[in-house]
Design a protein around this motif. Sequence first.
Motif, mmCIF file in Angstrom:
data_model
loop_
_atom_site.group_PDB
_atom_site.id
_atom_site.type_symbol
_atom_site.label_atom_id
_atom_site.label_comp_id
_atom_site.label_asym_id
_atom_site.label_seq_id
_atom_site.Cartn_x
_atom_site.Cartn_y
_atom_site.Cartn_z
ATOM 1 N N SER A 147 -5.736 -2.524 8.921
ATOM 2 C CA SER A 147 -6.662 -2.002 8.204
ATOM 3 C C SER A 147 -7.650 -2.858 7.823
ATOM 4 C CB SER A 147 -6.114 -0.964 7.107
ATOM 5 O OG SER A 147 -5.455 0.220 7.457
ATOM 6 N N LEU A 148 -6.859 -3.933 7.024
ATOM 7 C CA LEU A 148 -7.468 -4.977 6.445
ATOM 8 C C LEU A 148 -8.463 -5.684 7.461
ATOM 9 C CD1 LEU A 148 -4.802 -6.844 4.421
ATOM 10 C CD2 LEU A 148 -6.508 -4.991 3.801
ATOM 11 N N ILE A 149 -7.780 -5.944 8.666
ATOM 12 C CA ILE A 149 -8.841 -6.562 10.043
ATOM 13 C C ILE A 149 -10.021 -5.692 10.279
ATOM 14 C CG2 ILE A 149 -8.750 -7.227 12.425
ATOM 15 C CD1 ILE A 149 -5.678 -7.841 11.814
ATOM 16 N N THR A 150 -10.018 -4.362 10.289
ATOM 17 C CA THR A 150 -11.159 -3.470 10.668
ATOM 18 C C THR A 150 -11.958 -3.093 9.427
ATOM 19 O OG1 THR A 150 -9.656 -1.530 10.596
ATOM 20 C CG2 THR A 150 -9.789 -2.680 12.490
ATOM 21 N N ASP A 151 -11.540 -3.441 8.448
ATOM 22 C CA ASP A 151 -12.143 -2.991 7.068
ATOM 23 C C ASP A 151 -13.255 -3.949 6.806
ATOM 24 O OD1 ASP A 151 -13.323 -2.024 4.810
ATOM 25 O OD2 ASP A 151 -11.554 -2.043 3.609
ATOM 26 N N PRO A 152 -14.564 -3.765 6.886
ATOM 27 C CA PRO A 152 -15.645 -4.623 6.790
ATOM 28 C C PRO A 152 -15.950 -5.068 5.188
ATOM 29 C CG PRO A 152 -16.646 -2.620 7.221
ATOM 30 C CD PRO A 152 -15.155 -2.445 7.454
ATOM 31 N N THR A 153 -15.338 -4.142 4.362
ATOM 32 C CA THR A 153 -15.436 -4.508 2.892
ATOM 33 C C THR A 153 -14.521 -5.198 2.520
ATOM 34 O OG1 THR A 153 -14.437 -2.530 2.310
ATOM 35 C CG2 THR A 153 -16.809 -2.034 2.759
ATOM 36 N N TRP A 154 -13.521 -5.591 3.031
ATOM 37 C CA TRP A 154 -12.649 -6.586 2.627
ATOM 38 C C TRP A 154 -12.558 -7.938 2.757
ATOM 39 C CZ3 TRP A 154 -8.384 -9.584 4.252
ATOM 40 C CH2 TRP A 154 -7.272 -10.087 3.481
ATOM 41 N N THR A 155 -12.329 -8.753 2.082
ATOM 42 C CA THR A 155 -12.690 -10.267 2.155
ATOM 43 C C THR A 155 -11.407 -10.842 1.653
ATOM 44 O OG1 THR A 155 -13.642 -10.472 0.241
ATOM 45 C CG2 THR A 155 -15.020 -10.166 1.967
ATOM 46 N N VAL A 156 -11.037 -12.053 2.206
ATOM 47 C CA VAL A 156 -9.913 -12.768 1.637
ATOM 48 C C VAL A 156 -10.211 -13.169 0.324
ATOM 49 C CG1 VAL A 156 -8.903 -15.037 2.151
ATOM 50 C CG2 VAL A 156 -9.879 -13.961 4.016
ATOM 51 N N GLY A 157 -9.070 -13.062 -0.319
ATOM 52 C CA GLY A 157 -8.931 -13.208 -1.966
ATOM 53 C C GLY A 157 -8.683 -11.839 -2.759
ATOM 54 N N GLN A 158 -9.205 -10.536 -2.168
ATOM 55 C CA GLN A 158 -8.947 -9.517 -2.673
ATOM 56 C C GLN A 158 -7.603 -9.013 -2.380
ATOM 57 O OE1 GLN A 158 -11.960 -6.906 -0.397
ATOM 58 N NE2 GLN A 158 -13.116 -6.923 -2.127
ATOM 59 N N LEU A 216 3.488 -8.579 0.603
ATOM 60 C CA LEU A 216 3.811 -8.757 -0.942
ATOM 61 C C LEU A 216 3.043 -9.675 -1.700
ATOM 62 C CD1 LEU A 216 5.732 -7.345 -3.230
ATOM 63 C CD2 LEU A 216 7.340 -8.857 -2.843
ATOM 64 N N ILE A 217 2.822 -10.839 -1.137
ATOM 65 C CA ILE A 217 2.254 -11.944 -1.684
ATOM 66 C C ILE A 217 0.582 -11.610 -1.746
ATOM 67 C CG2 ILE A 217 1.058 -14.227 -1.459
ATOM 68 C CD1 ILE A 217 3.990 -14.937 -0.369
ATOM 69 N N LEU A 218 0.087 -10.712 -0.587
ATOM 70 C CA LEU A 218 -1.250 -10.264 -0.425
ATOM 71 C C LEU A 218 -1.569 -9.369 -1.371
ATOM 72 C CD1 LEU A 218 -1.669 -10.589 3.351
ATOM 73 C CD2 LEU A 218 -2.513 -12.223 1.787
ATOM 74 N N THR A 219 -0.791 -8.450 -1.702
ATOM 75 C CA THR A 219 -1.013 -7.312 -2.636
ATOM 76 C C THR A 219 -1.159 -7.872 -4.143
ATOM 77 O OG1 THR A 219 1.461 -6.850 -3.021
ATOM 78 C CG2 THR A 219 0.095 -5.624 -1.391
ATOM 79 N N GLN A 220 -0.383 -8.991 -4.464
ATOM 80 C CA GLN A 220 -0.601 -9.664 -5.907
ATOM 81 C C GLN A 220 -0.219 -8.527 -7.059
ATOM 82 O OE1 GLN A 220 -4.294 -12.250 -6.298
ATOM 83 N NE2 GLN A 220 -4.947 -11.218 -4.395
ATOM 84 N N THR A 221 0.945 -7.783 -6.643
ATOM 85 C CA THR A 221 1.244 -7.023 -7.814
ATOM 86 C C THR A 221 2.530 -7.693 -8.395
ATOM 87 O OG1 THR A 221 2.962 -6.074 -6.035
ATOM 88 C CG2 THR A 221 0.660 -4.879 -6.529
ATOM 89 N N ARG A 222 2.332 -7.828 -9.789
ATOM 90 C CA ARG A 222 3.281 -8.390 -10.704
ATOM 91 C C ARG A 222 4.798 -7.466 -10.792
ATOM 92 N NH1 ARG A 222 -1.232 -9.728 -14.047
ATOM 93 N NH2 ARG A 222 -1.235 -7.684 -14.781
#
Length: 461
Positions: A147-158, A216-222
Amino acid sequence: MTKFFRFLQTIDLIRLVVGICMLLDGYPIIFFFRDTLHLAPNSTAFTAAGFAGGLVLMVPFTFLQRLYRPNVMMLTLLIGFLAMSIFYMFFFNGNPHFEDYNKDLIYYAYVLIFMFLLINIPNDIIRVFIPVVVFFTLVSNMALLYSLITDPTWTVGQRATISLGDNDDGSGNPHVFARNAFMGIVACGIWIMRPNTHILFRLLSFFSGSFSLAILILTQTRSSIVGLILAVICFLYFNARPAQIRSTVRSLLKPIPITIMLVGVVSIIVFFQRNYDTYAVLYGYVIGFMERNMDNIYALLGMKAQGADYSAVLDESAANRSTSAGFFYIVITGHLHMLILGYGYKYFYLDIPMVESLIDQGFFGFLLFGGMNAMAMYYSYHIMRTNPNPLSVFLAYFYTLIFVLVFTGGRPYEITFLFPLAMMTRFMGQEHLFPAYLVDHPEENSDAYLVVQEEMVASTG
């Protein structure tokens, strides 16, 4: 012929566990089909249908023919809380504009059906539970990555999540994917630690667990990260004793474990050497996560942001909980009598479920919701200390996340809490009722466990 029937039984047990996984952790898969593949963008009906499909998968062939004893006290508390929530929803609703009667009733009905089906499900699912969770969470993580790879609205850092509906701002719910990653890490850790796990499954668990940690790191959920830290601390506390350390070291200093570790380390090094951008992204997420949380600490202390001239401020979630704490303080100091019956169903979104159960439903609601969690915490402690079987161990370490969440996010009425607590109601504190071949005595059940793994290999092709 006996082996063939045992193979069919294993397939059936896998079906039951997949159904359970859909209820405990179905959101990532549902969001993938619903919003990534655009089958029904942002459709609540599709979500409800996904959970209903999980319930259908949970129906055993012995339905109503044989029932299994749950933890009666926990079951009583859970049913009592559901009954009180439904009563308050209709007769003491704290929100005059409340419109979600049908939605909430459907989810409460799902929880009750889930509990009833669990009572019908045989204890033998313990044999295949951990492998199925490993595969289920791995598939969910891969769906998120796609989903992340194919989502044009998602960028690294989100934050890593699936955009819901037709939104183009990267909106979504990263917490459900963090929860899936947390479950994957716990299940992989248990499978790796099993003494008779085949080397191929150890490698699979190592890969899947590492993948889950990256997600888990990419989701950034405390909450999930704190839950994982708490789970690791508990594991070390209960298992890092001198005798166990010596036993672990001896078991690792053998050709197969050494080979697994070398292959894993070399694979990670080669992967990051060839994909340095991936390493840079993960490193950036870790640093960004630490800086954002340090800003919250500075804000609470009234300090300036590190290395900056402006004052640090709380992020949205932390600010909301700070407001909730202030509201609770006002109630305690000036309106204490209101806590007898509470302010009514979903009166105020506190984002602290344990406190909201007290504010909304008063002392009795708090006693029911808090009592369930207190018992789950008690049994988790006992299970972590004794390691009776892989399913109970999984639930015990899974509860570390639930424990963090009941004080940090959500509402007590959410299925995020109710489904796991229902699962714990069925299996926690009931280990003495399980047959001997399901109890972890390596000298007794090692051959049986090997048979199960061979069947898993055959069933997965």
